[in-house]
Scaffold this motif. Structure first.
Motif, PDB file in Angstrom:
ATOM      1  N   UNK A 215       0.840  -1.198   0.000  1.00  0.00           N
ATOM      2  CA  UNK A 215       0.000   0.000   0.000  1.00  0.00           C
ATOM      3  C   UNK A 215       0.881   1.256   0.000  1.00  0.00           C
ATOM      4  N   UNK A 216       1.947   1.237   0.826  1.00  0.00           N
ATOM      5  CA  UNK A 216       2.864   2.382   0.867  1.00  0.00           C
ATOM      6  C   UNK A 216       3.489   2.624  -0.505  1.00  0.00           C
ATOM      7  N   UNK A 217       3.895   1.520  -1.149  1.00  0.00           N
ATOM      8  CA  UNK A 217       4.545   1.668  -2.459  1.00  0.00           C
ATOM      9  C   UNK A 217       3.554   2.159  -3.510  1.00  0.00           C
ATOM     10  N   UNK A 218       2.334   1.646  -3.424  1.00  0.00           N
ATOM     11  CA  UNK A 218       1.306   2.089  -4.379  1.00  0.00           C
ATOM     12  C   UNK A 218       1.049   3.577  -4.197  1.00  0.00           C
ATOM     13  N   UNK A 219       0.998   3.995  -2.941  1.00  0.00           N
ATOM     14  CA  UNK A 219       0.788   5.419  -2.650  1.00  0.00           C
ATOM     15  C   UNK A 219       1.938   6.249  -3.212  1.00  0.00           C
ATOM     16  N   UNK A 220       3.147   5.782  -2.920  1.00  0.00           N
ATOM     17  CA  UNK A 220       4.325   6.526  -3.349  1.00  0.00           C
ATOM     18  C   UNK A 220       4.364   6.684  -4.878  1.00  0.00           C
ATOM     19  N   UNK A 221       4.105   5.580  -5.580  1.00  0.00           N
ATOM     20  CA  UNK A 221       4.145   5.647  -7.044  1.00  0.00           C
ATOM     21  C   UNK A 221       3.098   6.614  -7.587  1.00  0.00           C
ATOM     22  N   UNK A 222       1.887   6.489  -7.043  1.00  0.00           N
ATOM     23  CA  UNK A 222       0.801   7.364  -7.523  1.00  0.00           C
ATOM     24  C   UNK A 222       1.109   8.821  -7.198  1.00  0.00           C
ATOM     25  N   UNK A 223       1.660   9.023  -5.990  1.00  0.00           N
ATOM     26  CA  UNK A 223       2.017  10.375  -5.558  1.00  0.00           C
ATOM     27  C   UNK A 223       2.996  11.006  -6.546  1.00  0.00           C
ATOM     28  N   UNK A 224       4.049  10.257  -6.882  1.00  0.00           N
ATOM     29  CA  UNK A 224       5.060  10.829  -7.780  1.00  0.00           C
ATOM     30  C   UNK A 224       4.565  10.964  -9.207  1.00  0.00           C
ATOM     31  N   UNK A 225       3.701  10.027  -9.625  1.00  0.00           N
ATOM     32  CA  UNK A 225       3.157  10.150 -10.979  1.00  0.00           C
ATOM     33  C   UNK A 225       2.284  11.398 -11.078  1.00  0.00           C
ATOM     34  N   UNK A 226       1.466  11.609 -10.046  1.00  0.00           N
ATOM     35  CA  UNK A 226       0.580  12.775 -10.047  1.00  0.00           C
ATOM     36  C   UNK A 226       1.398  14.065 -10.026  1.00  0.00           C
ATOM     37  N   UNK A 227       2.380  14.062  -9.139  1.00  0.00           N
ATOM     38  CA  UNK A 227       3.253  15.226  -9.024  1.00  0.00           C
ATOM     39  C   UNK A 227       3.984  15.477 -10.344  1.00  0.00           C
ATOM     40  N   UNK A 228       4.473  14.393 -10.953  1.00  0.00           N
ATOM     41  CA  UNK A 228       5.200  14.492 -12.217  1.00  0.00           C
ATOM     42  C   UNK A 228       4.331  15.075 -13.318  1.00  0.00           C
ATOM     43  N   UNK A 229       3.058  14.640 -13.307  1.00  0.00           N
ATOM     44  CA  UNK A 229       2.115  15.121 -14.321  1.00  0.00           C
ATOM     45  C   UNK A 229       1.915  16.633 -14.176  1.00  0.00           C
ATOM     46  N   UNK A 230       1.670  17.058 -12.939  1.00  0.00           N
ATOM     47  CA  UNK A 230       1.460  18.489 -12.711  1.00  0.00           C
ATOM     48  C   UNK A 230       2.752  19.258 -12.991  1.00  0.00           C
ATOM     49  N   UNK A 231       3.887  18.656 -12.614  1.00  0.00           N
ATOM     50  CA  UNK A 231       5.178  19.306 -12.845  1.00  0.00           C
ATOM     51  C   UNK A 231       5.386  19.565 -14.340  1.00  0.00           C
ATOM     52  N   UNK A 232       4.983  18.568 -15.152  1.00  0.00           N
ATOM     53  CA  UNK A 232       5.118  18.746 -16.611  1.00  0.00           C
ATOM     54  C   UNK A 232       4.208  19.855 -17.095  1.00  0.00           C
ATOM     55  N   UNK A 233       2.955  19.827 -16.608  1.00  0.00           N
ATOM     56  CA  UNK A 233       1.996  20.872 -17.018  1.00  0.00           C
ATOM     57  C   UNK A 233       2.514  22.260 -16.657  1.00  0.00           C
ATOM     58  N   UNK A 234       3.135  22.349 -15.490  1.00  0.00           N
ATOM     59  CA  UNK A 234       3.615  23.660 -15.010  1.00  0.00           C
ATOM     60  C   UNK A 234       5.021  23.975 -15.520  1.00  0.00           C
ATOM     61  N   UNK A 235       5.600  23.015 -16.263  1.00  0.00           N
ATOM     62  CA  UNK A 235       6.948  23.180 -16.819  1.00  0.00           C
ATOM     63  C   UNK A 235       7.979  23.561 -15.757  1.00  0.00           C
ATOM     64  N   UNK A 236       8.025  22.775 -14.686  1.00  0.00           N
ATOM     65  CA  UNK A 236       8.975  23.081 -13.614  1.00  0.00           C
ATOM     66  C   UNK A 236      10.187  22.146 -13.705  1.00  0.00           C
TER      67      UNK A 236
END
Ligand code: XMP
Length: 310
Positions: free
Chosen positions: A100-121
């Motif tokens: 569960x921790x790993x699933x959370x971590x992966x989803x967390x970083x994928x979500x963050x990565x997606x927004x990071x790309x959108x925001x071009x950071x």
């Protein structure tokens, strides 16, 4: 002796040097660590920082509104990201705590990565503190936010990591927050795990089960305000017990209440809470949450227990 003022001065300088004219994103959960990090980076680079609140559906009652209000009041550029559905999707079929921790971590970083790309950071700032690093490197548990220390290359997620608090322990982080002028409702907050209520729903994590533990948590927090303890919370068990609701025998949910005293979370003592208070918590939880038929109090210290159940 730790000097918060000096730490802040050095940190601001270092962050400015590293970031340059690039952009930073900070995922602020509302906890002390990520909020202090966010504000520190905001002070260092101003509008080059965008703070986001990822709503994973696992937060406490009223938390998304609280975090967005705090960020706004600090003048931090911020954005709310609704990822509730996606997070519940990744928990499907998972009962093991580490999975569960790993699933959370992966989803967390994928979500963050997606927004990071959108925001071009280019940079992700996060509130990793010393205890996270130690526990992860010692293999006690995989913290959701420790990447480089466990050999995961953040570049595969498409960005670089900024961890200004990585050398500090919690009391020092609070000191930095106070020195930065953050309000007590932030700096004196109880620690709350990154994977949030997913660790407090034993077994399968669904919106319905999270709603049960969220309500129980709210009751525990309301009833224990002023106790001055380190962490006060509720846990939903994976098994059921017999009880009586509305005059009928039912097989219902079990909630454990945990209230601990601790300084640094490395060891903890179960709090000797007055019986009347415990009874009231149990009464409210079983009255106000239809599915719950039994409420237990955990009297185990850490060690041999951990603070959380998962
Ligand atoms: P334990 O349960 O190991 O917890 O005694 C020690 C402290 O860490 C918090 N905790 C976590 N924090 N991600 C976090 O950010 C996690 O996966 C995690 N697990 C536990 C816990 O609430 C306590 O304060």
């Amino acid at each position: 002796m730790f000097n918060a003022k000096e730490f802040i001065e050095n940190s601001l300088k270092e962050i400015r040097e590293i970031v340059g004219d690039k952009k930073v994103i900070s995922a602020c959960s509302g906890g002390v660590d990520s909020t202090v990090t966010t504000y520190l980076v905001h002070k260092a680079v101003g509008k080059k920082l965008i703070a986001i609140f990822i709503d994973d559906g696992l937060r406490r009652e009223g938390e998304p509104e609280f975090v967005m209000r705090v960020l706004k009041s600090f003048g931090v550029k911020s954005r709310y990201v609704d990822a509730k559905k996606e997070f519940f999707e990744v928990f499907k079929g998972k009962t093991d705590a580490e999975e569960k921790r790993k699933a959370f971590r992966d989803k967390f970083y994928k979500t963050l990565g997606k927004v990071a790309k959108e925001e071009k950071i280019d940079f992700i700032a996060q509130g990793t503190i010393k205890a996270d690093v130690i526990e992860t490197t010692q293999g006690i548990k995989s913290q959701h936010n420790v990447l480089s220390q466990i050999g995961i290359n953040p570049e595969i997620y498409g960005y670089k990591i900024l961890e200004p608090l990585r050398e500090l322990f919690k009391p020092e982080v609070r000191e930095v927050g106070r020195e930065l002028g953050l309000p007590a409702e932030v700096t004196e907050r109880m620690p709350f795990p990154g994977p949030a209520l997913s660790l407090r729903v034993l077994g399968i994590v669904t919106p319905e089960r999270v709603a049960i533990v969220r309500k129980a948590t709210q009751i525990v927090e309301e009833e224990t305000r002023g106790l001055g303890t380190f962490q006060n919370f509720a846990v939903l068990h994976n098994d059921k017990a017999t009880g009586i609701k509305n005059g009928k025998r039912v097989y219902g949910d079990i909630i454990t209440v945990r209230i601990v005293e601790s300084v640094d979370a490395v060891t903890a003592k179960a709090k000797q809470v007055p019986y009347e208070k415990l009874w009231r918590i149990s009464k409210r939880i079983t009255d106000e949450i239809p599915s719950v038929v039994r409420c237990l109090y955990d009297i185990t210290d850490k060690p041999p227990s951990t603070i959380e159940f998962e």
